[in-house]
Scaffold this motif. Structure first.
Motif, PDB file in Angstrom:
ATOM      1  N   PRO A  60       0.930  -1.604  -0.461  1.00 57.29           N
ATOM      2  CA  PRO A  60      -0.366   0.196  -0.339  1.00 57.29           C
ATOM      3  C   PRO A  60       0.811   0.961   0.134  1.00 57.29           C
ATOM      4  O   PRO A  60       1.961   1.484   0.512  1.00 57.29           O
ATOM      5  N   ALA A  61       0.640   2.326  -0.604  1.00 56.54           N
ATOM      6  CA  ALA A  61       1.156   3.349  -0.541  1.00 56.54           C
ATOM      7  C   ALA A  61       1.354   4.593   0.845  1.00 56.54           C
ATOM      8  O   ALA A  61       0.020   4.442   1.465  1.00 56.54           O
ATOM      9  N   ASP A  62       1.976   4.967   1.352  1.00 55.42           N
ATOM     10  CA  ASP A  62       1.891   5.432   2.291  1.00 55.42           C
ATOM     11  C   ASP A  62       1.013   6.731   2.444  1.00 55.42           C
ATOM     12  O   ASP A  62       1.050   7.071   1.564  1.00 55.42           O
ATOM     13  N   ARG A  63       0.894   7.162   3.864  1.00 56.51           N
ATOM     14  CA  ARG A  63       0.014   8.733   4.038  1.00 56.51           C
ATOM     15  C   ARG A  63       0.957   9.772   4.411  1.00 56.51           C
ATOM     16  O   ARG A  63       0.017  10.709   5.331  1.00 56.51           O
ATOM     17  N   SER A  64       1.961   9.632   4.276  1.00 55.26           N
ATOM     18  CA  SER A  64       3.099  10.592   4.676  1.00 55.26           C
ATOM     19  C   SER A  64       2.743  11.833   3.858  1.00 55.26           C
ATOM     20  O   SER A  64       2.285  12.497   2.773  1.00 55.26           O
ATOM     21  N   ARG A  65       3.155  13.392   4.607  1.00 52.19           N
ATOM     22  CA  ARG A  65       2.551  13.978   4.281  1.00 52.19           C
ATOM     23  C   ARG A  65       4.374  15.535   4.593  1.00 52.19           C
ATOM     24  O   ARG A  65       5.031  15.009   5.244  1.00 52.19           O
ATOM     25  N   LEU A  66       4.259  16.045   3.071  1.00 53.18           N
ATOM     26  CA  LEU A  66       6.120  16.593   3.197  1.00 53.18           C
ATOM     27  C   LEU A  66       4.941  17.837   3.122  1.00 53.18           C
ATOM     28  O   LEU A  66       4.433  18.822   3.077  1.00 53.18           O
TER      29      LEU A  66
END
Length: 159
Positions: A60-66
């Motif tokens: 699954p794609a991650d839910r990181s925030r940049l």
């Protein structure tokens, strides 16, 4: 204790689309492959290695925030529009707009104009500036958020 973030790896469904997206913020990537590992992209600035790796099948794609603070010679909103990057929301920090966009994998990316250009950045190129994202009332909004400061001419800097 002296602590510094030195590696950020994003797993991407389409590393080419992700590379193009992040290059809009002045980051210049080089293609790499270590031994028989996957082909990926890497950029190095201020001791931080920023890499784009392909997402493994079924992962699954991650839910990181940049967050990026950029020094542009043009209006930030106009630059995003010209690049075809849709603004999904916006808010203010210190009375300055912060635009929230999505990368090709759906990660939220916050983009704001840097307060002011600074001399002495790595050859006029890239720098990192840690900040937290607190609202004017002092409540922590999203925990620690590291803004990668990118100068508009960052593509001319050696990485």
């Amino acid at each position: 204790m002296d602590l510094k973030l030195n590696l950020l790896v994003l797993r991407c469904r389409d590393i080419e689309a992700s590379r193009v997206f992040y290059e809009h913020f002045g980051i210049e990537f080089e293609q790499e492959q270590h031994g028989s590992g996957p082909v990926h992209y890497a950029a190095v600035f201020e001791g931080l290695v920023f890499e784009l790796y392909p997402l493994k099948e079924g992962e699954p794609a991650d839910r990181s925030r940049l967050g990026f603070a950029v020094n542009l010679e043009t209006d930030l909103r106009e630059s995003l529009d010209a690049a075809g990057i849709a603004i999904v929301s916006q808010y203010e920090i210190d009375q300055e707009p912060v635009f929230v966009v999505e990368d090709p994998d759906g990660r939220k990316v916050e983009v704001r104009q840097s307060e002011q250009p600074r001399a002495g950045w790595l050859g006029g190129g890239l720098d990192t500036v840690p900040r937290n994202c607190a609202d004017p009332g002092g409540d922590f909004r999203r925990g620690n958020l590291y803004y990668l400061s990118v100068e508009a001419n960052g593509r001319d800097a050696p990485v």
